[in-house]
Write an enzyme that holds these catalytic residues in place. Structure first.
Site, PDB file in Angstrom:
ATOM      1  N   SER A 122      48.650  18.162   7.638  1.00  0.00           N
ATOM      2  CA  SER A 122      47.693  17.172   8.153  1.00  0.00           C
ATOM      3  C   SER A 122      47.304  16.182   7.068  1.00  0.00           C
ATOM      4  CB  SER A 122      46.454  17.928   8.631  1.00  0.00           C
ATOM      5  OG  SER A 122      45.393  17.040   8.819  1.00  0.00           O
ATOM      6  N   TYR A 147      39.328  24.442   7.176  1.00  0.00           N
ATOM      7  CA  TYR A 147      40.554  24.071   7.883  1.00  0.00           C
ATOM      8  C   TYR A 147      41.483  23.286   6.949  1.00  0.00           C
ATOM      9  CZ  TYR A 147      43.728  21.320  10.756  1.00  0.00           C
ATOM     10  OH  TYR A 147      44.857  20.720  11.255  1.00  0.00           O
ATOM     11  N   LYS A 151      45.287  24.242   5.137  1.00  0.00           N
ATOM     12  CA  LYS A 151      46.537  23.461   5.153  1.00  0.00           C
ATOM     13  C   LYS A 151      47.054  23.271   3.724  1.00  0.00           C
ATOM     14  CE  LYS A 151      46.952  22.772   9.567  1.00  0.00           C
ATOM     15  NZ  LYS A 151      48.011  23.477  10.292  1.00  0.00           N
TER      16      LYS A 151
HETATM   17  P1  NAD Z   1      46.806  23.590  19.682  1.00  0.00           P
HETATM   18  O1  NAD Z   1      45.605  24.440  19.489  1.00  0.00           O
HETATM   19  O2  NAD Z   1      46.953  22.846  20.962  1.00  0.00           O
HETATM   20  O3  NAD Z   1      48.131  24.462  19.468  1.00  0.00           O
HETATM   21  C1  NAD Z   1      48.176  25.562  18.595  1.00  0.00           C
HETATM   22  C2  NAD Z   1      48.790  26.719  19.356  1.00  0.00           C
HETATM   23  O4  NAD Z   1      48.857  27.847  18.459  1.00  0.00           O
HETATM   24  C3  NAD Z   1      47.980  27.153  20.572  1.00  0.00           C
HETATM   25  O5  NAD Z   1      48.836  27.220  21.700  1.00  0.00           O
HETATM   26  C4  NAD Z   1      47.430  28.542  20.195  1.00  0.00           C
HETATM   27  O6  NAD Z   1      47.341  29.390  21.324  1.00  0.00           O
HETATM   28  C5  NAD Z   1      48.466  29.011  19.185  1.00  0.00           C
HETATM   29  N1  NAD Z   1      47.969  29.960  18.169  1.00  0.00           N
HETATM   30  C6  NAD Z   1      46.839  29.880  17.428  1.00  0.00           C
HETATM   31  N2  NAD Z   1      46.737  30.934  16.599  1.00  0.00           N
HETATM   32  C7  NAD Z   1      47.844  31.703  16.824  1.00  0.00           C
HETATM   33  C8  NAD Z   1      48.311  32.925  16.293  1.00  0.00           C
HETATM   34  N3  NAD Z   1      47.604  33.584  15.352  1.00  0.00           N
HETATM   35  N4  NAD Z   1      49.473  33.431  16.743  1.00  0.00           N
HETATM   36  C9  NAD Z   1      50.192  32.779  17.699  1.00  0.00           C
HETATM   37  N5  NAD Z   1      49.795  31.623  18.261  1.00  0.00           N
HETATM   38  C10 NAD Z   1      48.627  31.092  17.820  1.00  0.00           C
HETATM   39  O7  NAD Z   1      46.877  22.587  18.436  1.00  0.00           O
HETATM   40  P2  NAD Z   1      47.807  21.314  18.202  1.00  0.00           P
HETATM   41  O8  NAD Z   1      46.942  20.108  18.261  1.00  0.00           O
HETATM   42  O9  NAD Z   1      49.020  21.414  19.017  1.00  0.00           O
HETATM   43  O10 NAD Z   1      48.149  21.529  16.671  1.00  0.00           O
HETATM   44  C11 NAD Z   1      49.335  22.190  16.247  1.00  0.00           C
HETATM   45  C12 NAD Z   1      49.340  22.263  14.733  1.00  0.00           C
HETATM   46  O11 NAD Z   1      49.223  20.955  14.199  1.00  0.00           O
HETATM   47  C13 NAD Z   1      48.175  23.064  14.160  1.00  0.00           C
HETATM   48  O12 NAD Z   1      48.643  23.806  13.052  1.00  0.00           O
HETATM   49  C14 NAD Z   1      47.212  21.996  13.703  1.00  0.00           C
HETATM   50  O13 NAD Z   1      46.406  22.427  12.637  1.00  0.00           O
HETATM   51  C15 NAD Z   1      48.172  20.896  13.264  1.00  0.00           C
HETATM   52  N6  NAD Z   1      47.573  19.560  13.294  1.00  0.00           N
HETATM   53  C16 NAD Z   1      47.012  19.102  14.443  1.00  0.00           C
HETATM   54  C17 NAD Z   1      46.426  17.845  14.472  1.00  0.00           C
HETATM   55  C18 NAD Z   1      45.766  17.326  15.728  1.00  0.00           C
HETATM   56  O14 NAD Z   1      45.003  16.356  15.645  1.00  0.00           O
HETATM   57  N7  NAD Z   1      46.020  17.877  16.894  1.00  0.00           N
HETATM   58  C19 NAD Z   1      46.417  17.058  13.312  1.00  0.00           C
HETATM   59  C20 NAD Z   1      47.023  17.555  12.151  1.00  0.00           C
HETATM   60  C21 NAD Z   1      47.604  18.816  12.159  1.00  0.00           C
END
Ligand code: NAD
Ligand code: UDP
Length: 331
Positions: A122, A147, A151
């Protein structure tokens, strides 16, 4: 290619699954459904005509991970917890899911001989930018919450693994602000409860489920005083992952790559773009800054262009249009 998507049922993972399925890859989604719903599988099948494999499991379960990794060429690691504010109150849960979860995954990869990983990092790893645009060489290490620190820790762990294991390849994709939805309107971002992020909040105000938006701060050193972010369409982000697959297969070592559009939009600009796309009025009130927010960030995406042959193609109007298309179909 056989590609395992941890957290593949979530917002970014499910959109990435579409692009990978449409490119002909075999896709396995591994998710504990803590922040997603099994109905995503039907929607992916409707959109692509192919049903990905799904394993319900936790990344912290090493045995289950090892089983899931059989015959896998590349892991794209999305799984984790992502709410900045919540991480301040639940640091142990965040470090356990994100950092410990990644360690268990890496151990399982080592045991099964899988050496290719693409990681969801991120822009938060840059902390408060000293200069803009952010390039991958800008300093990291000043994240302001658990958080963001999770990362950073994971990026550093991956760098150490690549040093210790020269055949390992890890790409840290540093996402800027992913928004929007698949143009079908069948999948998109649908947080539980009151959204923390701007776009899902704006979408619910437009839909009438929330009365008005609070704009956090109008005294930032930005053109209109509100925060500026590099918003990127989730389908562009998904394309970036697909482009990262051949790179991670053909290279070894650690690398960080920004995925953003390379320009910023202010909160007020987003509100106006959303009003235009949706035809709905977005009432808002200017309130105090939100703690921990930075004034502005946007990236230099040229490394992604140079190394992956990727650049974002969708506009802010596309992002708002597709987010509204998803939101307005809800009950
Ligand atoms: P999201 O919450 O929609 O998807 C994450 C998925 O991981 C979910 O389906 C959840 O059920 C699953 N999950 C969580 N913990 C778990 C575990 N211990 N074992 C198995 N599954 C697990 O989030 P997203 O927005 O799709 O983000 C995906 C990744 O991208 C994350 O790592 C997040 O930190 C990163 N990210 C997201 C953003 C954003 O703005 N959405 C920005 C930067 C980075
Ligand atoms: N924001 C806002 N009201 C909200 C949510 C967000 O004014 O209800 C602003 C926030 O202060 C920031 C921008 O919108 O300037 C993007 O915030 P978001 O939480 O979506 O992303 P991040 O803070 O992670 O960049």
């Amino acid at each position: 290619m056989n590609i395992l998507l941890t957290g593949g049922m979530g917002f970014i993972g499910s959109h990435t699954a579409i692009v990978l399925l449409e490119a002909g890859h075999n896709v396995v989604l591994y998710d504990n459904l803590s922040n997603s719903d099994a109905s995503v599988l039907d929607r992916l099948e409707t959109i692509t005509g192919r049903r990905p494999s799904f394993i319900e499991g936790d990344i912290r379960d090493g045995i289950a991970m090892q089983k899931a990794l059989a015959n896998i060429d590349v892991v794209i690691h999305f799984a984790g917890l992502k709410a900045v504010g919540e991480s301040v109150h639940k640091p142990i849960e965040y470090y356990d899911n994100n950092v410990n979860g990644t360690l268990v995954l890496l151990d399982a990869m080592m045991k099964t001989g899988v050496r290719r990983l693409i990681f969801s990092s991120s822009s938060t790893v840059y902390g408060t930018p000293a200069t803009l645009p952010l390039t991958e060489d800008c300093p990291t290490g000043e994240a302001t919450n658990p958080y963001g620190r999770s990362k950073l820790h994971i990026e550093q762990i991956l760098a150490d693994v690549c040093r210790a294991e020269p055949s390992f390849s890890a790409i840290c994709l540093r996402y800027f602000n992913p928004i929007g939805a698949h143009p079908s309107g069948l999948i998109g971002e649908d947080p539980n409860g009151i959204p923390n992020n701007l776009l899902p909040y704006v979408a619910r105000v437009a839909h009438g489920t929330l009365p008005y938006l609070k704009v956090f701060g109008n005294d930032y050193p930005t053109p209109d005083g509100t925060g500026v972010r590099d918003f990127i369409h989730v389908m562009d982000l998904a394309d970036g992952h697909a482009k990262a697959v051949p790179y991670v297969m053909n290279n070894t070592g650690w690398i960080a790559i920004n995925l953003g559009c390379g320009r910023g939009y202010s909160v007020l600009e987003v509100i106006h773009a959303f009003e235009k796309s949706s035809g709905q009025k977005i009432p808002y009130q200017l309130v105090e800054r939100r703690e921990g927010d930075i004034a502005a960030n946007w990236c230099d995406p040229s490394k992604a262009q140079r190394l992956l042959g990727w650049s974002a193609t969708r506009t802010i109007d596309d992002m708002c249009h597709d987010a509204w298309n998803f939101e307005s179909r809800k009950e």
